[in-house]
Design an enzyme around this catalytic site. Structure first.
Site, PDB file in Angstrom:
ATOM      1  N   TYR A  10     -55.983  -2.099   8.812  1.00 47.74           N
ATOM      2  CA  TYR A  10     -56.281  -0.721   9.217  1.00 47.74           C
ATOM      3  C   TYR A  10     -55.492   0.256   8.354  1.00 47.74           C
ATOM      4  O   TYR A  10     -56.046   1.243   7.841  1.00 47.74           O
ATOM      5  CB  TYR A  10     -55.942  -0.537  10.691  1.00 47.74           C
ATOM      6  CG  TYR A  10     -56.081   0.892  11.172  1.00 47.74           C
ATOM      7  CD1 TYR A  10     -57.328   1.484  11.296  1.00 47.74           C
ATOM      8  CD2 TYR A  10     -54.954   1.644  11.492  1.00 47.74           C
ATOM      9  CE1 TYR A  10     -57.456   2.798  11.717  1.00 47.74           C
ATOM     10  CE2 TYR A  10     -55.076   2.957  11.924  1.00 47.74           C
ATOM     11  CZ  TYR A  10     -56.323   3.533  12.030  1.00 47.74           C
ATOM     12  OH  TYR A  10     -56.437   4.829  12.449  1.00 47.74           O
ATOM     13  N   TRP A  49     -51.514   1.995  19.675  1.00 40.89           N
ATOM     14  CA  TRP A  49     -52.680   1.921  18.810  1.00 40.89           C
ATOM     15  C   TRP A  49     -53.088   0.468  18.586  1.00 40.89           C
ATOM     16  O   TRP A  49     -54.262   0.160  18.409  1.00 40.89           O
ATOM     17  CB  TRP A  49     -52.414   2.624  17.486  1.00 40.89           C
ATOM     18  CG  TRP A  49     -53.629   2.673  16.613  1.00 40.89           C
ATOM     19  CD1 TRP A  49     -53.797   2.083  15.398  1.00 40.89           C
ATOM     20  CD2 TRP A  49     -54.869   3.338  16.886  1.00 40.89           C
ATOM     21  NE1 TRP A  49     -55.056   2.337  14.902  1.00 40.89           N
ATOM     22  CE2 TRP A  49     -55.730   3.110  15.802  1.00 40.89           C
ATOM     23  CE3 TRP A  49     -55.328   4.119  17.958  1.00 40.89           C
ATOM     24  CZ2 TRP A  49     -57.027   3.621  15.752  1.00 40.89           C
ATOM     25  CZ3 TRP A  49     -56.614   4.626  17.914  1.00 40.89           C
ATOM     26  CH2 TRP A  49     -57.456   4.373  16.802  1.00 40.89           C
ATOM     27  N   GLU A 105     -58.954   7.694  19.738  1.00 41.01           N
ATOM     28  CA  GLU A 105     -57.672   8.398  19.831  1.00 41.01           C
ATOM     29  C   GLU A 105     -57.446   8.896  21.256  1.00 41.01           C
ATOM     30  O   GLU A 105     -56.321   8.860  21.766  1.00 41.01           O
ATOM     31  CB  GLU A 105     -57.611   9.560  18.839  1.00 41.01           C
ATOM     32  CG  GLU A 105     -57.544   9.149  17.375  1.00 41.01           C
ATOM     33  CD  GLU A 105     -56.243   8.462  16.971  1.00 41.01           C
ATOM     34  OE1 GLU A 105     -55.300   8.419  17.779  1.00 41.01           O
ATOM     35  OE2 GLU A 105     -56.188   7.956  15.838  1.00 41.01           O
TER      36      GLU A 105
END
Length: 204
Positions: free
Chosen positions: A29, A59, A51
């Site tokens: 990522y 995350w 988000e």
């Protein structure tokens, strides 16, 4: 993001200090997506949803559920998600592969409808959101280029994210506070917040 010292990875590259060396998904990522300027409306909507889903979570948790979201939520097709009703939301809340938070799930649908309104008014979601960094980048559509030397210097919000948050909230969006908006801006490349020692800093 933990304020730790950057380390060289097995490939000899230095990355942002928040990247866990042993997490292949997180590594990919960071190397391939984070901070790359993104203008595709469907991908922007996806990141806005994710988000918002992250609020109060890590995350890493969201990354591991992203494919589940794509499968369960029709690939984040904006018009399709905007049409979800109470029964569909209730069904999604039974899916263990998602963040089973009713407010976040309802926000996804509300925000999809908001995105459609922005597309009507601005031509695209990209134009509506990228306006908040216009004049700061090297050229239109390019990111604000910061020069942080450590993750401890990176702010949680910015005047631009505060303006974006206010704009979206006024249009009825949910889970779009200034901190979420700044994380979104970092993720979709509106700002380049790779630290200057990271090999990706000059690439994005």
């Amino acid at each position: 993001m933990p304020a730790i010292e950057p380390v060289a990875f097995a490939d000899g590259r230095v990355r942002c200090a928040w990247v866990p060396p042993g997490d292949a998904l997180y590594l990919a990522y960071h190397d391939e997506e984070w901070g790359v300027p993104l203008h595709d409306d469907q991908r922007l909507f996806e990141m806005l949803v994710l988000e918002g889903a992250q609020a109060g979570l890590s995350w890493s948790t969201i990354l591991r559920k992203r494919e589940n979201y794509r499968a369960a939520c029709d690939g984040f097709d904006i018009e399709t998600v905007a049409g979800y009703g109470p029964d569909r939301i209730a069904e999604l809340l039974t899916n263990a592969g998602l963040i089973r938070n009713r407010r976040k799930m309802e926000a996804m649908v509300v925000n999809a409808r908001g995105v459609m309104a922005l597309q009507e008014d601005f031509g695209s979601l990209s134009k509506a959101l990228w306006q908040f960094v216009e004049g700061h980048g090297v050229a239109p559509g390019e990111p604000v280029r910061n020069a942080w030397r450590s993750v401890g210097e990176i702010p949680a919000t910015s005047p631009e994210s505060e303006a974006m948050s206010k704009f979206l909230l006024q249009r009825g969006f949910k889970f779009v506070g200034p901190t979420i908006c700044y994380a979104f801006m970092q993720a979709v490349g509106m700002v380049n917040d790779h630290t200057v020692d990271c090999f990706r800093y000059n690439q994005v």
